[in-house]
Write an enzyme that holds these catalytic residues in place. Structure first.
Site, PDB file in Angstrom:
ATOM      1  N   CYS A   1       6.496   1.831   5.617  1.00 28.56           N
ATOM      2  CA  CYS A   1       5.454   1.786   6.656  1.00 28.56           C
ATOM      3  C   CYS A   1       5.384   3.115   7.395  1.00 28.56           C
ATOM      4  O   CYS A   1       4.514   3.925   7.125  1.00 28.56           O
ATOM      5  CB  CYS A   1       5.740   0.655   7.635  1.00 28.56           C
ATOM      6  SG  CYS A   1       5.417  -0.955   6.916  1.00 28.56           S
TER       7      CYS A   1
ATOM      8  N   THR B   1       0.870  -1.185   0.000  1.00 32.48           N
ATOM      9  CA  THR B   1       0.000   0.000   0.000  1.00 32.48           C
ATOM     10  C   THR B   1       0.907   1.236   0.000  1.00 32.48           C
ATOM     11  O   THR B   1       1.085   1.889   1.032  1.00 32.48           O
ATOM     12  CB  THR B   1      -0.948   0.008   1.220  1.00 32.48           C
ATOM     13  OG1 THR B   1      -0.232  -0.451   2.373  1.00 32.48           O
ATOM     14  CG2 THR B   1      -2.141  -0.872   1.014  1.00 32.48           C
TER      15      THR B   1
HETATM   16  N1  LIG Z   1       7.308  -4.878   5.495  1.00 32.19           N
HETATM   17  C1  LIG Z   1       6.915  -4.439   6.681  1.00 32.19           C
HETATM   18  O1  LIG Z   1       7.703  -4.118   7.556  1.00 32.19           O
HETATM   19  C2  LIG Z   1       5.452  -4.312   7.002  1.00 32.19           C
HETATM   20  C3  LIG Z   1       5.051  -4.397   8.336  1.00 32.19           C
HETATM   21  C4  LIG Z   1       3.718  -4.287   8.650  1.00 32.19           C
HETATM   22  C5  LIG Z   1       2.794  -4.049   7.622  1.00 32.19           C
HETATM   23  N2  LIG Z   1       3.211  -3.944   6.339  1.00 32.19           N
HETATM   24  C6  LIG Z   1       2.191  -3.728   5.306  1.00 32.19           C
HETATM   25  O2  LIG Z   1       1.942  -4.968   4.675  1.00 32.19           O
HETATM   26  C7  LIG Z   1       1.659  -4.773   3.294  1.00 32.19           C
HETATM   27  C8  LIG Z   1       2.635  -5.563   2.434  1.00 32.19           C
HETATM   28  O3  LIG Z   1       3.936  -5.061   2.641  1.00 32.19           O
HETATM   29  P1  LIG Z   1       5.243  -5.861   2.236  1.00 32.19           P
HETATM   30  O4  LIG Z   1       6.374  -5.163   2.888  1.00 32.19           O
HETATM   31  O5  LIG Z   1       5.070  -7.318   2.470  1.00 32.19           O
HETATM   32  O6  LIG Z   1       5.281  -5.582   0.672  1.00 32.19           O
HETATM   33  P2  LIG Z   1       6.180  -6.364  -0.416  1.00 32.19           P
HETATM   34  O7  LIG Z   1       6.314  -5.449  -1.556  1.00 32.19           O
HETATM   35  O8  LIG Z   1       7.382  -6.937   0.225  1.00 32.19           O
HETATM   36  O9  LIG Z   1       5.272  -7.589  -0.833  1.00 32.19           O
HETATM   37  C9  LIG Z   1       4.065  -7.457  -1.472  1.00 32.19           C
HETATM   38  C10 LIG Z   1       3.938  -8.506  -2.550  1.00 32.19           C
HETATM   39  O10 LIG Z   1       2.668  -8.342  -3.174  1.00 32.19           O
HETATM   40  C11 LIG Z   1       2.827  -8.619  -4.552  1.00 32.19           C
HETATM   41  N3  LIG Z   1       1.730  -8.008  -5.276  1.00 32.19           N
HETATM   42  C12 LIG Z   1       1.574  -6.720  -5.657  1.00 32.19           C
HETATM   43  N4  LIG Z   1       0.405  -6.568  -6.293  1.00 32.19           N
HETATM   44  C13 LIG Z   1      -0.185  -7.781  -6.311  1.00 32.19           C
HETATM   45  C14 LIG Z   1      -1.397  -8.279  -6.828  1.00 32.19           C
HETATM   46  N5  LIG Z   1      -2.244  -7.455  -7.465  1.00 32.19           N
HETATM   47  N6  LIG Z   1      -1.666  -9.578  -6.696  1.00 32.19           N
HETATM   48  C15 LIG Z   1      -0.793 -10.398  -6.053  1.00 32.19           C
HETATM   49  N7  LIG Z   1       0.375 -10.006  -5.541  1.00 32.19           N
HETATM   50  C16 LIG Z   1       0.666  -8.702  -5.670  1.00 32.19           C
HETATM   51  C17 LIG Z   1       4.173  -8.065  -4.909  1.00 32.19           C
HETATM   52  O11 LIG Z   1       4.675  -8.681  -6.060  1.00 32.19           O
HETATM   53  C18 LIG Z   1       4.983  -8.400  -3.653  1.00 32.19           C
HETATM   54  O12 LIG Z   1       5.643  -9.640  -3.771  1.00 32.19           O
HETATM   55  C19 LIG Z   1       1.724  -3.262   3.077  1.00 32.19           C
HETATM   56  O13 LIG Z   1       0.445  -2.721   3.232  1.00 32.19           O
HETATM   57  C20 LIG Z   1       2.609  -2.788   4.193  1.00 32.19           C
HETATM   58  O14 LIG Z   1       2.346  -1.446   4.545  1.00 32.19           O
HETATM   59  C21 LIG Z   1       4.512  -4.107   6.009  1.00 32.19           C
END
Ligand SMILES: NC(=O)c1ccc[n+]([C@@H]2O[C@H](COP(=O)([O-])OP(=O)(O)OC[C@H]3O[C@@H](n4cnc5c(N)ncnc54)[C@H](O)[C@@H]3O)[C@@H](O)[C@H]2O)c1
Length: 440
Positions: A266, A91
């Site tokens: 984040c 996001t």
């Molecule tokens: N990384 C962190 O520290 C963390 C911690 C808490 C919350 N979050 C939240 O969790 C969510 C994910 O973050 P993240 O760090 O894992 O992101 P990321 O980019 O590491 O992983 C997300 C994955 O989703 C895939 N993706 C994108 N669009 C897609 C779709 N339409 N269909 C299927 N897959 C799709 C991407 O290819 C990617 O592999 C975000 O909202 C983030 O704010 C992240």
């Protein structure tokens, strides 16, 4: 309670995780120890890596990927085989700091087209209150032709993992769960309790759970912004902020924050989701936005401090030889998204300085692609005028001053400049060995 839990544990139903990144992959791996898990991502290069047993996020490690039973796929139709879906897609924000919903909309569309009756869908992506119900449900209903609350159920469970942190892991961080009704909440809670040893907190509604996540990250952002503001003022007063914080932290109710670069996807992003929705409803954020402004300016502030120290050390600024250790947005993590070290580098470029940049955690190809910055090797660090300790990777924390000293050029009467953003060096040693140093 919905019978989905029994079906999952008896392996009559499958669980899917959609979006296998820093959040989705550890979840999928944890659930796969108990349940049949389908891991879907639209990034085929990433899925190929997982299939060959490589964990590019370094969150769970290659062995866990090699040994997991997750069925990795890029085929959306495989989602039809699952009845419990977790969406963990990014996001991010747009250039103008408004929410970029493309991944949320894209993943909801794909899932909607493959959603079957009796399913439960849980969103984990960080959003502002209302996104799950106002944006996601309509897409799922439209694409599936099913009715939410009748044919499928919905919930929200924000993720709190902290990549690179070996202490606070998925299993031992209490998880907030929510559901559209009591039965759904209970079902979602018991599914998560399979993997979350710390237990779950059942929020009273989906909106409360969504709000809790943006609020906790905004709180952290503001607290760091406060310390950064102090750091900028103390810098003018010639006072060492860390010494002030050490003194402050002896009080029982001190919060323990330190100044620093707030990067990543984040803390530096989520507050904008909150501000966006509040503004739409007529509430103009003041504290949260000022905090963001302070934190977004820290890269330039640090770069200007570097220049000042170079000038005071009598160096010629243009083409000064500087090495920056670390480019990821945080320590012991390969994630380079929204790294504020990049802001430092850009500002140094304005002064005609092209620093060497070393980071054993970052993926050199990604850094080149995203930022047009070529990573150097440790071996290339020599003949320096100044070294910037930007990220506290364990490799850098363990260096020690004697090793750091070998990176400088010989300058019998000149000053060696150390910029210690992460407070890695012993200040007394820096003093006694005669370095010119500056820290945040
Ligand atoms: N990384 C962190 O520290 C963390 C911690 C808490 C919350 N979050 C939240 O969790 C969510 C994910 O973050 P993240 O760090 O894992 O992101 P990321 O980019 O590491 O992983 C997300 C994955 O989703 C895939 N993706 C994108 N669009 C897609 C779709 N339409 N269909 C299927 N897959 C799709 C991407 O290819 C990617 O592999 C975000 O909202 C983030 O704010 C992240």
């Amino acid at each position: 309670m919905l019978k989905i839990y029994d079906d999952l544990v008896n392996k009559k139903a499958n669980l899917s995780v959609i979006g296998l990144g820093y959040v989705g992959m550890p979840l999928a791996v944890a659930f796969a120890k108990h349940l049949n898990v389908i891991g879907y991502d639209l990034n085929s290069a990433k899925i190929d890596l997982y299939k060959s047993g490589i964990d590019p996020t370094k969150e769970v490690g290659d062995d866990a990927i090699k040994n997991t039973t997750i069925q990795f796929t890029t085929n959306p139709e495989d989602l039809r085989k699952a009845k419990f879906h977790i969406i963990a897609v990014p996001t991010p924000i747009n250039q103008d700091k408004t929410p970029d919903f493309k991944p949320i909309i894209g993943s909801s569309t794909i899932l909607g087209q493959n959603l079957t009756k009796g399913s439960v869908v849980v969103y984990e992506s960080t959003v502002y209150p209302g996104v799950t119900e106002d944006i996601c449900i309509p897409i799922l209903e439209k694409e599936s032709g099913l009715k939410c609350g009748v044919d499928f159920k919905i919930g929200y469970s924000p993720e709190r993992i902290n990549p690179g942190d070996k202490l606070h892991r998925l299993e031992n961080i209490k998880k907030i769960v929510s559901g559209m009704d009591k039965d759904t909440l209970e079902a979602i809670a018991s599914v998560y309790e399979l993997v979350i040893k710390a237990g779950v907190h059942k929020a009273s509604s989906i909106k409360v759970a969504e709000a809790a996540k943006v609020a906790e990250n905004s709180q952290r952002d503001i607290n760091i912004a406060f310390m950064n503001e102090l750091a900028m003022a103390f810098d003018k007063m010639g006072i060492d902020t860390n010494e002030v914080v050490d003194a402050m932290n002896t009080k029982w109710n001190a919060l323990g924050f330190r100044p620093g670069l707030v990067g990543g996807h984040c803390i530096g992003v989520d507050p904008y989701y909150f501000v966006y929705e509040a503004e739409k409803l007529g509430y103009h954020s003041q504290i949260i936005l000022s905090g963001r402004q302070v934190n977004d300016g820290m890269g330039s502030f640090v770069a200007d401090a570097i220049i000042k120290q170079l000038v005071l050390a009598g160096k010629v600024v243009k083409n000064a030889k500087i090495a920056i250790l670390g480019i990821t947005f945080k320590e012991n993590c390969p994630d380079v998204r929204n790294s504020k070290v990049v802001d430092i580098i850009k500002r140094l470029h304005e002064y005609g300085i092209d620093p060497l940049v070393v980071d054993p955690w970052a993926d050199a190809a990604e850094v080149e692609r995203e930022y047009k910055i070529r990573l150097n090797t440790m071996g290339e660090i020599k003949e320096l005028d100044c070294i910037v300790l930007a990220v506290a990777h364990k490799e850098f924390a363990e260096l020690g001053l004697d090793k750091i000293n070998t990176f400088f050029r010989e300058m019998p009467n000149g000053e060696k400049v150390i910029i210690d953003i992460k407070n890695l060096c012993n200040i007394e040693e820096l003093h006694t060995k005669g370095y010119r140093f500056w820290r945040l």
